[in-house]
Scaffold this motif. Structure first.
Motif, PDB file in Angstrom:
ATOM      1  N   TRP A   1      39.546  30.722  41.515  1.00  0.00           N
ATOM      2  CA  TRP A   1      38.545  29.777  41.422  1.00  0.00           C
ATOM      3  C   TRP A   1      37.082  30.478  40.971  1.00  0.00           C
ATOM      4  CZ3 TRP A   1      39.359  24.795  43.539  1.00  0.00           C
ATOM      5  CH2 TRP A   1      38.258  23.862  43.747  1.00  0.00           C
TER       6      TRP A   1
ATOM      7  N   GLY B   1      39.894  32.894  34.993  1.00  0.00           N
ATOM      8  CA  GLY B   1      41.162  32.165  34.534  1.00  0.00           C
ATOM      9  C   GLY B   1      42.334  33.267  34.216  1.00  0.00           C
ATOM     10  N   GLU B   2      41.887  34.347  33.873  1.00  0.00           N
ATOM     11  CA  GLU B   2      43.095  35.433  33.676  1.00  0.00           C
ATOM     12  C   GLU B   2      43.800  35.932  35.057  1.00  0.00           C
ATOM     13  OE1 GLU B   2      40.660  37.631  29.984  1.00  0.00           O
ATOM     14  OE2 GLU B   2      40.909  38.663  31.856  1.00  0.00           O
ATOM     15  N   GLU B   3      42.795  35.852  36.073  1.00  0.00           N
ATOM     16  CA  GLU B   3      43.084  36.041  37.497  1.00  0.00           C
ATOM     17  C   GLU B   3      43.686  34.912  38.297  1.00  0.00           C
ATOM     18  OE1 GLU B   3      43.169  39.499  38.735  1.00  0.00           O
ATOM     19  OE2 GLU B   3      42.316  40.507  37.180  1.00  0.00           O
ATOM     20  N   SER B   4      43.819  33.925  37.681  1.00  0.00           N
ATOM     21  CA  SER B   4      44.080  32.515  38.464  1.00  0.00           C
ATOM     22  C   SER B   4      43.192  32.583  39.808  1.00  0.00           C
ATOM     23  CB  SER B   4      45.539  32.604  38.910  1.00  0.00           C
ATOM     24  OG  SER B   4      46.269  32.536  37.687  1.00  0.00           O
TER      25      SER B   4
END
Ligand SMILES: *Cc1c(COP(=O)(O)O)cnc(C)c1O
Length: 479
Positions: free
Chosen positions: A265, A260-263
């Motif tokens: 999948w 999520g933090e690193e965008s």
């Protein structure tokens, strides 16, 4: 006469004798399954039968009786995974109930590529149940496939196209330097998917694991930072719920957070371990699985659906469809008639024509209910722990990995043996047990050491079977 009754096609000339053959086959199949606990685990196919399966192409048909005889003769010669002492690799046991679904599926001869017919509603129902079972939202998409290998390809295709905005479908991946991350213990099907998707398996970074064989998130973050600094484009983190070697579960919740933090999948390989979601006791260990962008798992392993059947769930229906949707003229949909139906599987995976795998999965859900799967999953884990205790109590054996789930990896020891001799001894014991038909464990390597690997995804196994296995192993060491 024959031509008149059959219309020159492939239907039986004589339905009464067809019926008799079909009933005889059904009887033999039921006998086989009823006797699944008895006898040897694995019996190699006799030479005479190998020869019978190495003949010139038949130009003339031999009739349905020949088919029935050939099928019946084959029944005893499976790999052994219907037997309670089959512990090799990760194989499901199968169920008698699925035979009924397979007969119905064969009678319908359904093609689930699309259009508006009954079978597609069954697949949709199964996917909805899977969403619920795995804690995915109602809007999530899914597809029934042959197994986790194919599910992984579908999921990572959606991940790749999401990262590249869909352009790669027509332009190819060009100069994009996508990289992904999984633990060193990850199943080889993930690297294979990278290969097939044109990313190359070198683009899959194998992150080190901790003492419990779970992905080290500090090493993951370091690897990502290094790749970003080098101008590469991280796009996916693959977590495993139940590694193939010893059943380790990656820290899924933390991986979901990092993704999520690193965008990125977040994909989860839950081939067998995802079925832990059906057990109130195991579900907490899998926390974070329900946050995945995609999940691949099998029905044919820990849900015991007869081979083959697996599933991919994808959180974003749009991402899923964008990766596969393509309707040439001859597949145009309609608002009425057979070509109606609002969800065509061809828009969600690489295959057009697809058989009715969904029916046997539906049948297993209906016959047994999800709670039963959960109870059986728990029982197998308790059995692996029981075997672990037998190993720890025996001076001639040692555990090579903690029993995390349903897999026990250990080796036997013999005074005076060096590493090479121990390796030969343990490998030989596994072969002897298999060849004697007593039990069927397999082998793997844990930190380089050869292990006897006992995987229990078996609804027929009892503790007595594990006693028999371990006694046989100790007998071999002492001999
Ligand atoms: C079995 C397995 C796979 C591959 O699944 P198939 O159904 O054989 O294609 C992938 N990952 C893990 C962890 C497995 O155990």
């Amino acid at each position: 006469m024959a031509a008149k009754e059959t219309g020159g096609g492939l239907d039986p000339e004589d339905w009464d004798s067809f019926r008799a053959e079909a009933h005889a086959m059904l009887e033999a199949a039921i006998e086989q399954m009823q006797g699944a606990r008895d006898g040897r685990v694995w019996t190699p196919l006799p030479e005479t039968q190998k020869a019978a399966l190495d003949t010139p192409m038949p130009r003339e048909g031999q009739g349905i009786a020949a088919v029935r005889q050939g099928c019946e003769a084959l029944l005893p010669y499976g790999v052994g995974n219907t037997h309670p002492r089959f512990f090799g690799w990760v194989h499901g046991t199968g169920t008698p109930g699925n035979m009924i679904a397979e007969i119905a599926a064969a009678a319908m001869n359904a093609n689930l590529g699309g259009r508006d017919h009954g079978a597609n509603y069954v697949e949709r129902q199964v996917i909805a149940w899977c969403r619920e079972m795995m804690g995915f939202p109602d809007a999530a998409s899914g597809l029934i496939v042959s197994g986790t290998s194919m599910a992984t390809i579908v999921a990572l295709k959606a991940a790749r196209d999401s990262a590249l905005g869909g352009a790669a479908r027509t332009a190819g991946i060009g100069a994009a330097q996508l990289v992904g991350y999984c633990s060193r213990e990850t199943h080889a099907c993930v690297a294979r998917a990278f290969d097939l998707l044109g990313l190359g398996s070198d683009a899959l970074r194998l992150v080190p694991v901790d003492a419990a064989f779970r992905m080290r998130t500090d090493a993951l973050c370091a690897a990502m930072a290094k790749d970003r600094a080098a101008g590469l484009q991280p796009f996916v983190i693959v977590g495993t719920a139940g590694t193939v070697n010893m059943g380790a579960i990656d820290p899924l919740d933390r991986l979901a957070e990092i993704a999520g933090e690193e965008s990125l999948w977040f994909h989860v390989d839950g081939a067998f371990g995802a079925m832990g979601m059906t057990s109130p006791r195991l579900r907490p260990l899998l926390r974070g699985l329900e946050r995945a962008d995609s999940l691949a798992f099998d029905f044919h392993k820990w849900m015991h659906v007869n081979y083959d059947a697996g599933c991919v769930l994808i959180r974003s229906e749009e991402d899923h469809r964008r990766a596969f949707a393509a309707r040439p003229d001859y597949l145009e949909g309609a608002t009425r008639g057979i070509a109606a139906g609002d969800r065509w599987a061809v828009d969600y995976g690489p295959e057009l024509s697809r058989g009715f795998r969904a029916l046997k999965v539906w049948a297993s859900f209906v016959e047994h209910g999800v709670d039963r799967f959960g109870a059986l999953v728990e029982r197998n884990c308790a059995q692996a722990a029981y075997l672990g205790r037998l190993v720890e109590a025996a001076p001639e054996a040692e555990l090579l990995a903690p029993v995390a789930l349903n897999i026990c990896c250990f080796r036997v020891l013999r005074a005076g043996d060096d590493e090479a001799a121990l390796e030969a001894l343990n490998a030989e014991i596994v072969l002897r047990l298999q060849e004697a038909g007593i039990a069927a464990p397999s082998t793997t390597r844990i930190n380089g050491q050869l292990a006897i690997r006992v995987n229990i995804t078996n609804h027929r196994t009892s503790e007595r079977d594990l006693d028999l296995l371990f006694e046989a192993i100790l007998r071999e060491v002492r001999a």
